[in-house]
Design a protein around this motif. Sequence first.
Motif, PDB file in Angstrom:
ATOM      1  N   GLU A 155     -16.012-113.648 -56.360  1.00 34.21           N
ATOM      2  CA  GLU A 155     -15.394-114.020 -55.095  1.00 34.21           C
ATOM      3  C   GLU A 155     -14.221-114.979 -55.276  1.00 34.21           C
ATOM      4  O   GLU A 155     -13.462-115.220 -54.334  1.00 34.21           O
ATOM      5  CB  GLU A 155     -16.440-114.648 -54.177  1.00 34.21           C
ATOM      6  CG  GLU A 155     -17.578-113.694 -53.800  1.00 34.21           C
ATOM      7  CD  GLU A 155     -18.608-114.357 -52.921  1.00 34.21           C
ATOM      8  OE1 GLU A 155     -18.466-115.571 -52.674  1.00 34.21           O
ATOM      9  OE2 GLU A 155     -19.536-113.661 -52.482  1.00 34.21           O
ATOM     10  N   LYS A 156     -14.075-115.552 -56.470  1.00 31.93           N
ATOM     11  CA  LYS A 156     -12.988-116.477 -56.746  1.00 31.93           C
ATOM     12  C   LYS A 156     -12.087-115.899 -57.831  1.00 31.93           C
ATOM     13  O   LYS A 156     -12.537-115.123 -58.672  1.00 31.93           O
ATOM     14  CB  LYS A 156     -13.541-117.837 -57.178  1.00 31.93           C
ATOM     15  CG  LYS A 156     -14.337-118.546 -56.099  1.00 31.93           C
ATOM     16  CD  LYS A 156     -14.802-119.917 -56.578  1.00 31.93           C
ATOM     17  CE  LYS A 156     -15.573-120.654 -55.495  1.00 31.93           C
ATOM     18  NZ  LYS A 156     -16.013-122.001 -55.959  1.00 31.93           N
ATOM     19  N   SER A 181      -6.818-112.241 -58.879  1.00 29.79           N
ATOM     20  CA  SER A 181      -7.879-111.923 -57.927  1.00 29.79           C
ATOM     21  C   SER A 181      -8.673-110.713 -58.397  1.00 29.79           C
ATOM     22  O   SER A 181      -8.286-110.022 -59.352  1.00 29.79           O
ATOM     23  CB  SER A 181      -7.278-111.647 -56.549  1.00 29.79           C
ATOM     24  OG  SER A 181      -6.509-110.450 -56.570  1.00 29.79           O
TER      25      SER A 181
END
Length: 216
Positions: A106-107, A140
Motif C-alpha cells: 500500500e506504500k 508505486s
Amino acid sequence: KPLVPEKGMALQEGDRLVTEASSFATFALANGSRITLPSQTAVRLATMRRVLLNDAVDFDIAVEKGRAETRVTPIAPGKGWFRLRTPSAVSAVRGTEFRVAYDNAEKPSLTEVTQGTVAVGAPTAPAPAAIRQGFGASVSASGRVDTEALLPAPVLRDPGAVQIAPTVALAFDPVPGAVGYHVLIASDAGFVDIAAEARTIAPTASFAGIGNGNWF
C-alpha cells in the motif's frame, strides 16, 4: 530451520536475513560491497553468483520489508550487476551508495541516493529512471516513479560534548520540511557496526544502555 547469525558466518544464495527490534546486521559480498540492515528488516539473497568465464558477478538482493543501506564496490562494464529490489521496484547500480525502504504494497518503494547514480523502476519497466546523488525516488505499486531532492542531514548541537549521564541525549537543529528524524549510533564512522537507533518527530533523541567509548 532459523539460525542465530554469528560474526564471520558464510551466507549463500537463497538465505533470508531478519533483524528483530533493536537488532542490526551488516554483511559483505564477495567483491567487498556491504549491506547494512537496521531493525525490523527482512532481506533474501535471491542471486549470488560469479561467472567463471569472465569473472563477472551477479548480485540480486530482495528487500521484503524494512530498510537496507548499501555501499557497492564499483563494477566495471561487462563485469556484472548489482540489484537491490522490493516487490514493486528494482534499483540497479555498478558502484554507489544508496538506501532502499519498503513497508507494504500500500506504500511506495523508496530509493535514496547518497553517492553516484542509481537506475530505479518497476520490475517490468522497459527504461528505469536514473536517480542521481542527492535525490530520492518513490515507485508505486502501479509502477509510477516520482523523484525529489533529499533533505540535508540535521546538524548536531555540541557534537564534541562528553556524555556522562546514564542516558545519552542528543539534540540537533530542525530541518525545514522534515516530518521526522532517524538517528543512529555506531562504533565506526562508516556505520557498519550499528549499536542503537531511534525515530523521532522532535529534533532530539535519547539512548539508554550505551557503553563507555567513542561513538559516532
